[in-house]
Scaffold this active site. Structure first.
Site: not given
Ligand code: ATP
Length: 297
Positions: A10, A95, A99, A104, A136
């Site tokens: 997203k 990660v 996003l 998701s 989210d």
């Molecule tokens: P948001 O935008 O919702 O704040 P983000 O995109 O910044 O999320 P994510 O990629 O969801 O961040 O990752 C945040 C943390 O969640 C990572 O440091 C990771 O260790 C943990 N995590 C747990 N499950 C997952 C997954 N399936 N995919 C990615 N990260 C994950």
């Protein structure tokens, strides 16, 4: 039995932080939309009754800390499912990037297991469960474009933006959502005009959308991580129509009307930034959420 499902990323077209709540969360008002950069989730039924996870990226947890694991555990417990599942996640979404990759993955796991375990749950029920995993996740269950309020879990579907290209670029840093929210100074933060963005979406007014892109967290992240500001400036310089940081960052996205310009911006950014993606917005025609299996591969 196996189900494969897409888990798209997203972006926030608008993100406003309204106040800090007594429960420690922030009250937000956001407009979110899906883009076609997606993880792939393969769910395989498993008679042992156990939940196991494998991830293509070594640094994402493959145990109960993984949001997809948490989604499976929640469904299994709540609906007393005796079967287990093996979850394989092919990561394509950067990660800790703003996003919602993990959210998701959780949403896709809820939707996929609803089918694999024949639970017959509605999208509303899945979204409610998702909110227990993360703010989210509810939005990711519905997909499309939505206004999210509360701590992000109250979702109202709204019209998708007109067809546009999206360039995503992530500098080589991870940003902690908690750190960014912790540094917001609400009394002097610039707030988003969410209503103006809603009007622009209703009118399919592309220039209105460009004009009202705003993220209240952006100033915080830009101050802490100047490389994000640099990336924003470069994306504008290469010709993006409008540029904003997504979520708490550090991913920056540019909206672009024409494919020829997308190629130019993509090639220009690739010169100094390793993680760049040129994708499309995912547009949906209906604004009324119904059980939707369109992501099942
Ligand atoms: P948001 O935008 O919702 O704040 P983000 O995109 O910044 O999320 P994510 O990629 O969801 O961040 O990752 C945040 C943390 O969640 C990572 O440091 C990771 O260790 C943990 N995590 C747990 N499950 C997952 C997954 N399936 N995919 C990615 N990260 C994950």
């Amino acid at each position: 039995m196996k189900v494969s499902i897409k888990a798209p990323a997203k972006i926030n077209l608008s993100l406003d932080v309204l106040r800090k709540r007594n429960d420690g969360y922030h009250e937000v008002k956001m407009i979110m939309t899906m883009v076609d950069l997606a993880d792939r989730i393969d769910l395989t039924n498993c008679d042992s009754g156990k939940i196991t996870v494998d991830v293509s990226e070594g640094f994402v947890p493959n145990d109960e800390r993984n949001f997809a694991y948490q989604a499976a555990a929640l469904l299994k417990k709540k609906y007393k499912v005796s079967a287990g599942v093996h979850i394989y996640i092919t990561k394509r979404i950067p990660v800790a990037a703003g996003l919602a990759g993990g959210s998701s993955d959780a949403a896709a796991t809820l939707k996929g297991l609803n089918q694999l375990w024949e639970l017959g749950l509605t999208l509303d029920q899945l979204a409610e469960l998702g909110a227990e995993i993360g703010s989210d996740v509810s939005f990711c269950v519905y997909g499309g474009t939505a206004l999210a309020t509360g701590r992000g879990e109250i979702i109202e579907s709204i019209p998708s933006p007109p067809p546009l290209w999206v360039i995503l670029a992530k500098p080589p840093i991870g940003v902690s959502t908690k750190e960014i929210y912790g540094n917001v100074k609400l009394h002097r933060a610039k707030h988003a005009d969410t209503d103006a963005m809603l009007t622009a979406l209703e009118n399919q007014d592309t220039d209105g959308i460009f004009a009202h892109l705003h993220n209240t967290l952006e100033d915080v992240t830009l101050e802490l991580y100047p490389e994000v500001k640099h990336l924003k400036d470069q994306m504008k310089r290469f010709g993006a129509d409008a540029v904003l940081m997504s979520g708490s960052g550090p991913t920056v996205f540019g909206l672009v009307k024409t494919e020829s310009r997308v190629n130019r911006i993509y090639n220009g950014l690739r010169g100094f930034c390793e993680e760049v993606h040129a994708v499309r917005l995912i547009r949906t025609s209906n604004t009324c959420p119904k059980p939707d299996e369109s992501d099942i591969l």
